[in-house]
Motif scaffolding. Structure first.
Motif, PDB file in Angstrom:
ATOM      1  N   ALA A 124      50.839 -44.110   3.960  1.00  6.64           N
ATOM      2  CA  ALA A 124      51.406 -44.021   5.309  1.00  6.64           C
ATOM      3  C   ALA A 124      52.114 -42.682   5.474  1.00  6.64           C
ATOM      4  O   ALA A 124      52.978 -42.328   4.675  1.00  6.64           O
ATOM      5  CB  ALA A 124      52.371 -45.168   5.553  1.00  6.64           C
TER       6      ALA A 124
ATOM      7  N   ASN B 290      43.843 -41.161   9.497  1.00  5.13           N
ATOM      8  CA  ASN B 290      43.395 -42.135  10.475  1.00  5.13           C
ATOM      9  C   ASN B 290      44.418 -42.132  11.608  1.00  5.13           C
ATOM     10  O   ASN B 290      45.562 -42.525  11.398  1.00  5.13           O
ATOM     11  CB  ASN B 290      43.295 -43.520   9.847  1.00  5.13           C
ATOM     12  CG  ASN B 290      42.804 -44.573  10.814  1.00  5.13           C
ATOM     13  OD1 ASN B 290      43.243 -44.640  11.956  1.00  5.13           O
ATOM     14  ND2 ASN B 290      41.883 -45.403  10.352  1.00  5.13           N
TER      15      ASN B 290
ATOM     16  N   LYS C 285      44.839 -43.999  14.131  1.00  5.80           N
ATOM     17  CA  LYS C 285      45.343 -45.313  14.552  1.00  5.80           C
ATOM     18  C   LYS C 285      46.353 -45.884  13.567  1.00  5.80           C
ATOM     19  O   LYS C 285      47.406 -46.358  13.949  1.00  5.80           O
ATOM     20  CB  LYS C 285      44.181 -46.289  14.741  1.00  5.80           C
ATOM     21  CG  LYS C 285      43.320 -45.968  15.938  1.00  5.80           C
ATOM     22  CD  LYS C 285      42.212 -46.958  16.102  1.00  5.80           C
ATOM     23  CE  LYS C 285      41.342 -46.543  17.286  1.00  5.80           C
ATOM     24  NZ  LYS C 285      40.183 -47.398  17.419  1.00  5.80           N
ATOM     25  N   THR C 286      46.019 -45.845  12.284  1.00  4.72           N
ATOM     26  CA  THR C 286      46.890 -46.456  11.275  1.00  4.72           C
ATOM     27  C   THR C 286      47.932 -45.496  10.733  1.00  4.72           C
ATOM     28  O   THR C 286      48.887 -45.913  10.091  1.00  4.72           O
ATOM     29  CB  THR C 286      46.062 -46.971  10.080  1.00  4.72           C
ATOM     30  OG1 THR C 286      45.448 -45.848   9.424  1.00  4.72           O
ATOM     31  CG2 THR C 286      45.013 -47.979  10.524  1.00  4.72           C
TER      32      THR C 286
END
Length: 104
Positions: free
Chosen positions: A23, A54, A56-57
């Motif tokens: 993350a 990514n 989105k994530t």
């Protein structure tokens, strides 16, 4: 939060770096390891070198880079010379904690 976004010609630079996968918002927790490995002797502003992301994530793979002439000591920190490139640069002024507030 306002960010300065510009395209810059970046000269070649020697950096101490570590690869980070996960993350993006959590990368700031491991960034201090790069500074510790060079005993805080940076020759410029730290930056992220994005490998994959990514949108989105907000998970991806990046390199946590600190310009330095020092040789890092341990903790998986490596050194490399980054070639001259044209890059999109986003400048954030503030704490790491406030960096991603606009993404929520």
């Amino acid at each position: 939060m306002e960010y300065k976004v510009e395209i810059r010609e970046i000269e070649s630079i020697r950096v101490a770096f570590m690869r980070y996968k996960g993350a993006l918002i959590e990368a700031n927790k491991v960034f201090p390891n790069v500074f510790k490995s060079i005993r805080g002797k940076a020759n410029g502003a730290p930056f992220f070198n994005y490998i994959t992301m990514n949108p989105k994530t907000k998970f991806g793979e990046i390199e946590l880079c600190v310009p330095t002439s020092m040789t890092p000591s341990g903790n998986g920190i490596e050194v490399k010379e980054l070639s001259r490139v044209k890059a999109l640069c986003v400048t954030h002024k503030g704490s790491y904690e406030s960096m991603f507030q606009h993404m929520k």
